[in-house]
Motif scaffolding. Structure first.
Motif, PDB file in Angstrom:
ATOM      1  N   GLY A 166       0.818  -1.205   0.000  1.00 10.57           N
ATOM      2  CA  GLY A 166       0.000   0.000   0.000  1.00 10.57           C
ATOM      3  C   GLY A 166       0.853   1.257   0.000  1.00 10.57           C
ATOM      4  N   PHE A 167       0.370   2.313  -0.679  1.00  7.77           N
ATOM      5  CA  PHE A 167       1.067   3.590  -0.747  1.00  7.77           C
ATOM      6  C   PHE A 167       0.039   4.688  -0.487  1.00  7.77           C
ATOM      7  N   SER A 204       0.962  13.568   9.616  1.00 13.89           N
ATOM      8  CA  SER A 204       2.405  13.828   9.619  1.00 13.89           C
ATOM      9  C   SER A 204       2.886  14.538   8.361  1.00 13.89           C
ATOM     10  N   GLY A 205       2.055  14.543   7.299  1.00 11.70           N
ATOM     11  CA  GLY A 205       2.488  15.118   6.026  1.00 11.70           C
ATOM     12  C   GLY A 205       3.486  14.249   5.285  1.00 11.70           C
ATOM     13  N   GLU A 206       3.536  12.960   5.624  1.00 12.09           N
ATOM     14  CA  GLU A 206       4.484  12.033   5.004  1.00 12.09           C
ATOM     15  C   GLU A 206       3.791  11.149   3.968  1.00 12.09           C
ATOM     16  N   PHE A 207       4.532  10.762   2.954  1.00  8.81           N
ATOM     17  CA  PHE A 207       4.096   9.695   2.064  1.00  8.81           C
ATOM     18  C   PHE A 207       4.675   8.394   2.607  1.00  8.81           C
ATOM     19  N   ARG A 208       3.812   7.382   2.693  1.00 10.35           N
ATOM     20  CA  ARG A 208       4.221   6.144   3.344  1.00 10.35           C
ATOM     21  C   ARG A 208       3.967   4.933   2.450  1.00 10.35           C
ATOM     22  N   LEU A 209       4.861   3.963   2.561  1.00 13.11           N
ATOM     23  CA  LEU A 209       4.758   2.708   1.823  1.00 13.11           C
ATOM     24  C   LEU A 209       4.595   1.583   2.841  1.00 13.11           C
ATOM     25  N   LEU A 210       3.475   0.866   2.737  1.00 12.21           N
ATOM     26  CA  LEU A 210       3.184  -0.245   3.634  1.00 12.21           C
ATOM     27  C   LEU A 210       3.737  -1.528   3.031  1.00 12.21           C
ATOM     28  N   CYS A 211       4.579  -2.223   3.792  1.00 15.46           N
ATOM     29  CA  CYS A 211       5.259  -3.419   3.286  1.00 15.46           C
ATOM     30  C   CYS A 211       5.121  -4.570   4.274  1.00 15.46           C
ATOM     31  N   CYS A 212       5.426  -5.779   3.767  1.00  8.96           N
ATOM     32  CA  CYS A 212       5.374  -6.973   4.603  1.00  8.96           C
ATOM     33  C   CYS A 212       6.584  -7.856   4.311  1.00  8.96           C
ATOM     34  N   SER A 213       7.207  -8.343   5.366  1.00  9.10           N
ATOM     35  CA  SER A 213       8.286  -9.322   5.248  1.00  9.10           C
ATOM     36  C   SER A 213       7.749 -10.659   5.751  1.00  9.10           C
ATOM     37  N   LEU A 214       7.434 -11.557   4.827  1.00 12.79           N
ATOM     38  CA  LEU A 214       6.858 -12.849   5.213  1.00 12.79           C
ATOM     39  C   LEU A 214       7.877 -13.743   5.903  1.00 12.79           C
ATOM     40  N   ALA A 227      -7.783   4.776  -1.163  1.00 15.34           N
ATOM     41  CA  ALA A 227      -7.706   5.545   0.072  1.00 15.34           C
ATOM     42  C   ALA A 227      -8.987   6.356   0.243  1.00 15.34           C
ATOM     43  N   LEU A 228      -9.651   6.172   1.382  1.00 20.10           N
ATOM     44  CA  LEU A 228     -10.893   6.890   1.681  1.00 20.10           C
ATOM     45  C   LEU A 228     -11.126   6.856   3.183  1.00 20.10           C
ATOM     46  N   ASP A 229     -11.490   8.007   3.746  1.00 24.59           N
ATOM     47  CA  ASP A 229     -11.778   8.115   5.178  1.00 24.59           C
ATOM     48  C   ASP A 229     -10.626   7.619   6.045  1.00 24.59           C
ATOM     49  N   GLY A 230      -9.406   7.909   5.626  1.00 27.65           N
ATOM     50  CA  GLY A 230      -8.249   7.534   6.431  1.00 27.65           C
ATOM     51  C   GLY A 230      -7.910   6.061   6.398  1.00 27.65           C
ATOM     52  N   LYS A 231      -8.472   5.322   5.430  1.00 25.31           N
ATOM     53  CA  LYS A 231      -8.200   3.888   5.333  1.00 25.31           C
ATOM     54  C   LYS A 231      -7.829   3.517   3.899  1.00 25.31           C
ATOM     55  N   LEU A 232      -7.028   2.453   3.766  1.00 31.32           N
ATOM     56  CA  LEU A 232      -6.764   1.830   2.477  1.00 31.32           C
ATOM     57  C   LEU A 232      -7.690   0.623   2.339  1.00 31.32           C
ATOM     58  N   HIS A 233      -8.289   0.467   1.156  1.00 32.66           N
ATOM     59  CA  HIS A 233      -9.233  -0.620   0.937  1.00 32.66           C
ATOM     60  C   HIS A 233      -8.759  -1.492  -0.224  1.00 32.66           C
ATOM     61  N   TRP A 234      -8.673  -2.812   0.019  1.00 32.83           N
ATOM     62  CA  TRP A 234      -8.312  -3.767  -1.029  1.00 32.83           C
ATOM     63  C   TRP A 234      -9.568  -4.488  -1.516  1.00 32.83           C
ATOM     64  N   ARG A 257     -15.843  -9.963   1.390  1.00 30.93           N
ATOM     65  CA  ARG A 257     -15.224  -9.165   2.455  1.00 30.93           C
ATOM     66  C   ARG A 257     -14.097  -8.336   1.870  1.00 30.93           C
ATOM     67  N   ILE A 258     -14.082  -7.064   2.263  1.00 26.48           N
ATOM     68  CA  ILE A 258     -13.022  -6.134   1.865  1.00 26.48           C
ATOM     69  C   ILE A 258     -12.067  -5.955   3.036  1.00 26.48           C
ATOM     70  N   THR A 259     -10.780  -6.017   2.760  1.00 29.29           N
ATOM     71  CA  THR A 259      -9.768  -5.778   3.787  1.00 29.29           C
ATOM     72  C   THR A 259      -9.376  -4.310   3.771  1.00 29.29           C
ATOM     73  N   ALA A 260      -9.309  -3.707   4.958  1.00 26.84           N
ATOM     74  CA  ALA A 260      -8.969  -2.290   5.081  1.00 26.84           C
ATOM     75  C   ALA A 260      -7.840  -2.110   6.088  1.00 26.84           C
ATOM     76  N   PHE A 261      -7.037  -1.067   5.877  1.00 26.00           N
ATOM     77  CA  PHE A 261      -5.943  -0.722   6.786  1.00 26.00           C
ATOM     78  C   PHE A 261      -6.154   0.710   7.252  1.00 26.00           C
ATOM     79  N   ASP A 262      -6.317   0.900   8.547  1.00 25.89           N
ATOM     80  CA  ASP A 262      -6.500   2.231   9.128  1.00 25.89           C
ATOM     81  C   ASP A 262      -5.126   2.905   9.210  1.00 25.89           C
ATOM     82  N   THR A 263      -4.931   3.990   8.460  1.00 24.19           N
ATOM     83  CA  THR A 263      -3.613   4.626   8.393  1.00 24.19           C
ATOM     84  C   THR A 263      -3.277   5.426   9.650  1.00 24.19           C
TER      85      THR A 263
END
Length: 409
Positions: free
Chosen positions: A171-172, A178-188, A231-238, A250-256
């Motif tokens: 996710g990006f 914070s005014g930052e651009f962020r990249l969401l990553c996963c290390s399996l 991105a909507l309402d402070g969340k990322l939606h897949w 079911r939709i998965t969401a991440f609260d930023t």
């Protein structure tokens, strides 16, 4: 006639500012070079705040392949590999295709093609995210012509199962507090989620209760997902991947803000992997391409109660029986969907790209230029909204030092 002598020059500054606010982002930057007064208006803080509050028109991004231009960059990594260029174009949802805007142009090196069309990973708030190499990311605002780099990832962060290089990016987004651009990553392999941001020197680990293997069953990395996270309402939606026996998804969401994952109801569908999410008129929406002859449009009309409404069924952009219609989720990666605030939706791919007016229930136009093979235009899954905001941590390089590109038009 000088600019100072024209009738528009005698208009009140508030009126001029209101007119300029209605222009596309790139036109605003050009208007600032017209005269000192307009530059003062377009760089004033209250103008920038007003511009940021206005909902920017949406475009889909397309890649156009061109004969190579002389490469002026001294980079040993890129020089000498390219026989053609890739131009990144923005195709507006509402405007005619003649209004297509060329954002930038760069060499089609062995690093950029044919795998993922320039390694463009995502777009957020007018900023493009490029993957230049494993663990090496570039941010670009093509409107302000500024760049930034994310902290480079250690090699072990980029390893997947069996220690093979993987795609850790999921996710990006722009983090408003914070005014930052962020990249969401996963290390399996290491078993954790982490965030890379413009305001930090190294990745930051997230403390989540869910195991990464559990979450990644429901979402895909940026390079392979059929739909970019919305991105909507402070969340990322897949988009949904699986469905229940009842047809519910079911939709998965991440609260930023809280940095937690959750799940929420999705639209009813027999083919959730053929569904794409998008944002329209401030609502989360979904286009279901599972049927041969039509596309079902769903809207989350009440986010708090999570109530989905099937609003319309539109004709498929592809002729019945044609080979253009995607048959699986891999084919959905080349399908574009975007909406605007005027009720228009653009959807399709290189075999059929159309604009529908949802309010009138009719097709507005077809985008013929992308359907002609000789033009070598390839529609992407990315949605772009230009921005004139100049963020901290971004820099304006000289033409000789511009990373990746050698032309802005």
């Amino acid at each position: 006639m000088r600019m100072e002598d024209t009738p528009i020059r005698r208009l009140p500054e508030d009126t001029i500012a209101d007119i300029l606010l209605r222009l596309p982002a790139k036109s605003i930057l050009r208007s600032g070079a017209t005269c000192k007064a307009w530059r003062r208006i377009t760089t004033a803080q209250h103008f920038l705040v007003a511009r940021a509050r206005r909902r920017q028109p949406a475009s889909i991004l397309a890649h156009t392949y061109l004969d190579a231009a002389p490469w002026a960059c001294s980079s040993d990594l890129l020089a000498g590999f390219s026989s053609e260029d890739v131009a990144l174009d923005a195709l507006p949802v509402s405007s005619p295709e003649d209004d297509r805007q060329r954002l930038l142009r760069y060499p089609a090196t062995r690093l950029t093609v044919p795998a993922h069309c320039g390694r463009l990973l995502a777009s957020s708030d007018g900023v493009l995210l490029f993957k230049k190499d494993m663990g090496f990311y570039l941010l670009c605002n093509p409107i302000t012509r500024q760049w930034a780099e994310l902290p480079r990832l250690p090699n072990e962060y980029c390893k997947g199962k069996f220690y093979i290089n993987s795609d850790p990016e999921y996710g990006f987004y722009f983090h408003q507090p914070s005014g930052e651009f962020r990249l969401l990553c996963c290390s399996l392999t290491r078993g954790f989620w982490y965030i890379v941001s413009t305001g930090a020197g190294e990745p930051r680990h997230l403390k989540l209760k869910q195991e990464p293997d559990l979450i990644t069953r429901f979402i895909r990395p940026l390079l392979t997902t059929a739909t970019m996270p919305v991105a909507l309402d402070g969340k990322l939606h897949w988009p949904p991947i699986w469905r229940c026996a009842t047809g519910k998804t079911r939709i998965t969401a991440f609260d930023t803000v809280s940095e937690m994952f959750c799940q929420m109801p999705g639209p009813t569908s027999r083919t959730p992997k053929m569904m794409k999410l998008f944002e329209m008129e401030g609502m989360l929406a979904a286009a279901d391409f599972g049927e041969e002859k039509h596309v079902d449009l769903w809207f989350l009309e009440d986010y708090s109660s999570q109530r989905w409404v099937h609003r319309q069924r539109v004709a498929s952009p592809w002729k019945y029986g044609s080979g253009g219609r995607p048959r699986n989720d891999w084919g959905m990666q080349s399908v574009a969907v975007a909406g605007d605030d005027e009720g228009n939706i653009i959807l399709g791919n290189n075999d059929g790209l159309v604009v529908y007016d949802v309010r009138k229930g009719e097709m507005v136009r077809t985008v013929n230029s992308v359907m002609q093979r000789k033009n070598r235009v390839f529609v992407s899954k990315h949605v772009f909204k230009g921005s004139t905001v100049q963020h901290t941590c971004f820099f304006t390089p000289s033409s000789a030092d511009s990373p990746l590109i050698h032309s802005w038009s």
